[in-house]
Design a protein around this motif. Structure first.
Motif, PDB file in Angstrom:
ATOM      1  N   ALA A  19      32.955 123.514  15.662  1.00 10.60           N
ATOM      2  CA  ALA A  19      32.535 123.437  14.257  1.00 10.60           C
ATOM      3  C   ALA A  19      33.754 123.369  13.343  1.00 10.60           C
ATOM      4  O   ALA A  19      33.808 122.571  12.403  1.00 10.60           O
ATOM      5  N   GLU A  20      34.759 124.199  13.630  1.00 10.15           N
ATOM      6  CA  GLU A  20      35.987 124.229  12.832  1.00 10.15           C
ATOM      7  C   GLU A  20      36.689 122.871  12.883  1.00 10.15           C
ATOM      8  O   GLU A  20      37.140 122.355  11.862  1.00 10.15           O
ATOM      9  N   LYS A  21      36.767 122.311  14.078  1.00  9.36           N
ATOM     10  CA  LYS A  21      37.409 120.998  14.254  1.00  9.36           C
ATOM     11  C   LYS A  21      36.665 119.934  13.450  1.00  9.36           C
ATOM     12  O   LYS A  21      37.278 119.095  12.787  1.00  9.36           O
ATOM     13  N   TYR A  22      35.327 119.976  13.496  1.00  9.30           N
ATOM     14  CA  TYR A  22      34.508 119.023  12.754  1.00  9.30           C
ATOM     15  C   TYR A  22      34.759 119.161  11.247  1.00  9.30           C
ATOM     16  O   TYR A  22      34.977 118.166  10.544  1.00  9.30           O
ATOM     17  N   LEU A  23      34.745 120.398  10.734  1.00  3.62           N
ATOM     18  CA  LEU A  23      34.967 120.639   9.312  1.00  3.62           C
ATOM     19  C   LEU A  23      36.332 120.105   8.877  1.00  3.62           C
ATOM     20  O   LEU A  23      36.467 119.521   7.801  1.00  3.62           O
ATOM     21  N   GLU A  24      37.333 120.316   9.735  1.00  2.96           N
ATOM     22  CA  GLU A  24      38.681 119.853   9.436  1.00  2.96           C
ATOM     23  C   GLU A  24      38.783 118.331   9.474  1.00  2.96           C
ATOM     24  O   GLU A  24      39.337 117.715   8.572  1.00  2.96           O
ATOM     25  N   GLN A  25      38.245 117.724  10.539  1.00  2.00           N
ATOM     26  CA  GLN A  25      38.314 116.263  10.700  1.00  2.00           C
ATOM     27  C   GLN A  25      37.705 115.530   9.513  1.00  2.00           C
ATOM     28  O   GLN A  25      38.191 114.482   9.112  1.00  2.00           O
ATOM     29  N   HIS A  26      36.620 116.058   8.973  1.00  2.00           N
ATOM     30  CA  HIS A  26      35.893 115.381   7.900  1.00  2.00           C
ATOM     31  C   HIS A  26      36.176 115.975   6.515  1.00  2.00           C
ATOM     32  O   HIS A  26      35.564 115.555   5.537  1.00  2.00           O
ATOM     33  N   ASN A  27      37.100 116.930   6.452  1.00  2.00           N
ATOM     34  CA  ASN A  27      37.489 117.603   5.202  1.00  2.00           C
ATOM     35  C   ASN A  27      36.257 118.069   4.416  1.00  2.00           C
ATOM     36  O   ASN A  27      36.159 117.871   3.208  1.00  2.00           O
ATOM     37  N   VAL A  28      35.325 118.680   5.121  1.00  6.06           N
ATOM     38  CA  VAL A  28      34.071 119.129   4.504  1.00  6.06           C
ATOM     39  C   VAL A  28      34.339 120.231   3.470  1.00  6.06           C
ATOM     40  O   VAL A  28      33.770 120.209   2.379  1.00  6.06           O
ATOM     41  N   ARG A  29      35.231 121.168   3.780  1.00  2.00           N
ATOM     42  CA  ARG A  29      35.529 122.239   2.818  1.00  2.00           C
ATOM     43  C   ARG A  29      36.139 121.677   1.541  1.00  2.00           C
ATOM     44  O   ARG A  29      35.782 122.094   0.441  1.00  2.00           O
ATOM     45  N   GLY A  30      37.054 120.731   1.702  1.00  2.00           N
ATOM     46  CA  GLY A  30      37.671 120.096   0.528  1.00  2.00           C
ATOM     47  C   GLY A  30      36.635 119.358  -0.307  1.00  2.00           C
ATOM     48  O   GLY A  30      36.669 119.404  -1.541  1.00  2.00           O
ATOM     49  N   LEU A  31      35.707 118.690   0.365  1.00  2.00           N
ATOM     50  CA  LEU A  31      34.647 117.960  -0.320  1.00  2.00           C
ATOM     51  C   LEU A  31      33.773 118.909  -1.140  1.00  2.00           C
ATOM     52  O   LEU A  31      33.517 118.680  -2.325  1.00  2.00           O
ATOM     53  N   PHE A  32      33.341 120.022  -0.532  1.00  2.00           N
ATOM     54  CA  PHE A  32      32.494 120.967  -1.246  1.00  2.00           C
ATOM     55  C   PHE A  32      33.246 121.668  -2.378  1.00  2.00           C
ATOM     56  O   PHE A  32      32.676 121.905  -3.449  1.00  2.00           O
ATOM     57  N   LYS A  33      34.510 121.970  -2.166  1.00  2.00           N
ATOM     58  CA  LYS A  33      35.312 122.588  -3.229  1.00  2.00           C
ATOM     59  C   LYS A  33      35.414 121.630  -4.413  1.00  2.00           C
ATOM     60  O   LYS A  33      35.232 122.023  -5.568  1.00  2.00           O
ATOM     61  N   HIS A  34      35.681 120.351  -4.113  1.00  2.00           N
ATOM     62  CA  HIS A  34      35.790 119.330  -5.153  1.00  2.00           C
ATOM     63  C   HIS A  34      34.475 119.209  -5.932  1.00  2.00           C
ATOM     64  O   HIS A  34      34.459 119.219  -7.163  1.00  2.00           O
ATOM     65  N   LEU A  35      33.360 119.103  -5.199  1.00  2.00           N
ATOM     66  CA  LEU A  35      32.055 118.925  -5.841  1.00  2.00           C
ATOM     67  C   LEU A  35      31.672 120.134  -6.692  1.00  2.00           C
ATOM     68  O   LEU A  35      31.192 119.976  -7.821  1.00  2.00           O
ATOM     69  N   SER A  36      31.894 121.340  -6.163  1.00  2.00           N
ATOM     70  CA  SER A  36      31.518 122.531  -6.933  1.00  2.00           C
ATOM     71  C   SER A  36      32.403 122.680  -8.170  1.00  2.00           C
ATOM     72  O   SER A  36      31.914 123.036  -9.250  1.00  2.00           O
ATOM     73  N   THR A  37      33.678 122.350  -8.050  1.00  2.00           N
ATOM     74  CA  THR A  37      34.581 122.427  -9.198  1.00  2.00           C
ATOM     75  C   THR A  37      34.148 121.431 -10.270  1.00  2.00           C
ATOM     76  O   THR A  37      34.069 121.767 -11.450  1.00  2.00           O
ATOM     77  N   LYS A  38      33.851 120.193  -9.851  1.00  2.00           N
ATOM     78  CA  LYS A  38      33.438 119.153 -10.804  1.00  2.00           C
ATOM     79  C   LYS A  38      32.158 119.541 -11.538  1.00  2.00           C
ATOM     80  O   LYS A  38      32.067 119.386 -12.748  1.00  2.00           O
ATOM     81  N   VAL A  39      31.165 120.033 -10.800  1.00  2.00           N
ATOM     82  CA  VAL A  39      29.880 120.353 -11.432  1.00  2.00           C
ATOM     83  C   VAL A  39      30.023 121.561 -12.367  1.00  2.00           C
ATOM     84  O   VAL A  39      29.426 121.592 -13.447  1.00  2.00           O
ATOM     85  N   LEU A  40      30.838 122.537 -12.003  1.00  2.00           N
ATOM     86  CA  LEU A  40      31.050 123.699 -12.868  1.00  2.00           C
ATOM     87  C   LEU A  40      31.850 123.331 -14.116  1.00  2.00           C
ATOM     88  O   LEU A  40      31.643 123.883 -15.191  1.00  2.00           O
ATOM     89  N   PHE A  41      32.775 122.385 -13.968  1.00  2.00           N
ATOM     90  CA  PHE A  41      33.598 121.939 -15.087  1.00  2.00           C
ATOM     91  C   PHE A  41      32.761 121.124 -16.066  1.00  2.00           C
ATOM     92  O   PHE A  41      32.831 121.309 -17.269  1.00  2.00           O
ATOM     93  N   ALA A  42      31.930 120.215 -15.543  1.00  2.00           N
ATOM     94  CA  ALA A  42      31.141 119.314 -16.387  1.00  2.00           C
ATOM     95  C   ALA A  42      29.848 119.950 -16.904  1.00  2.00           C
ATOM     96  O   ALA A  42      29.364 119.578 -17.966  1.00  2.00           O
ATOM     97  N   LYS A  43      29.280 120.873 -16.130  1.00  2.00           N
ATOM     98  CA  LYS A  43      27.996 121.514 -16.467  1.00  2.00           C
ATOM     99  C   LYS A  43      26.961 120.482 -16.939  1.00  2.00           C
ATOM    100  O   LYS A  43      26.436 120.567 -18.053  1.00  2.00           O
ATOM    101  N   PRO A  44      26.659 119.490 -16.092  1.00  2.00           N
ATOM    102  CA  PRO A  44      25.730 118.423 -16.504  1.00  2.00           C
ATOM    103  C   PRO A  44      24.287 118.931 -16.630  1.00  2.00           C
ATOM    104  O   PRO A  44      23.915 119.928 -15.990  1.00  2.00           O
ATOM    105  N   GLU A  45      23.499 118.233 -17.442  1.00  2.00           N
ATOM    106  CA  GLU A  45      22.071 118.562 -17.593  1.00  2.00           C
ATOM    107  C   GLU A  45      21.358 118.445 -16.251  1.00  2.00           C
ATOM    108  O   GLU A  45      20.506 119.243 -15.929  1.00  2.00           O
ATOM    109  N   ASP A  46      21.696 117.386 -15.505  1.00  2.00           N
ATOM    110  CA  ASP A  46      21.053 117.114 -14.215  1.00  2.00           C
ATOM    111  C   ASP A  46      22.122 117.180 -13.112  1.00  2.00           C
ATOM    112  O   ASP A  46      22.738 116.166 -12.784  1.00  2.00           O
ATOM    113  N   PRO A  47      22.358 118.366 -12.560  1.00  2.00           N
ATOM    114  CA  PRO A  47      23.418 118.513 -11.550  1.00  2.00           C
ATOM    115  C   PRO A  47      23.234 117.606 -10.329  1.00  2.00           C
ATOM    116  O   PRO A  47      24.209 117.090  -9.804  1.00  2.00           O
TER     117      PRO A  47
END
Length: 140
Positions: free
Chosen positions: A19-47
């Motif tokens: 699982a760790e190797k998969y998360l690393e290979q596909h940069n899943v943690r980086g993707l989720f960090k990026h998405l959560s940061t963007k949505v919290l920064f923008a606070k869109p009406e329709d997340p």
């Protein structure tokens, strides 16, 4: 017998390591960090709609093998500098620079000099550091 063949196909015998190797290979943690940061920064009406659009942008960057651009524009960097230049002298200390970089999400930044930084130096450093930590995904 059967379980040995099956284990060999799946990878290691440790599902956590797989699982760790998969998360690393596909940069899943980086993707989720990026998405959560963007949505919290923008606070869109329709997340959900916002996240779908963001995922499309990320996919384009991935197809072109480019890093995903930072959400911080020059005006944001100018505002950040202004927050730390409390006296309005046009310069911030190396400690303030480190705190500002941390606020931009650059956690491992360490000032290389004790010299005070002006706005241009701050913006240049911020852009360089943001580029280093930009979301990058493996080729499709």
């Amino acid at each position: 017998g059967f379980s040995v063949v099956r284990t060999a196909k799946m990878g290691t015998k440790d599902p956590r390591a797989d699982a760790e190797k998969y998360l690393e290979q596909h940069n899943v943690r980086g993707l989720f960090k990026h998405l959560s940061t963007k949505v919290l920064f923008a606070k869109p009406e329709d997340p959900k709609a916002f996240l779908v659009q963001e995922l499309k942008k990320i996919q384009e960057c991935q197809q072109e093998q480019k890093p995903v651009p930072s959400m911080f524009e020059e005006k944001d960097l100018v505002a950040m500098f202004g927050m730390f230049d409390v006296t309005g002298c046009g310069k911030i200390s190396s400690t303030q620079m480190e705190k500002a970089m941390h606020n931009l999400g650059i956690e491992d930044f360490a000032a290389t000099s004790t010299e005070k930084a002006d706005l241009n130096m701050f913006i240049g450093t911020a852009r360089h550091e943001l580029e280093k930590v930009a979301l990058r995904l493996p080729p499709l």
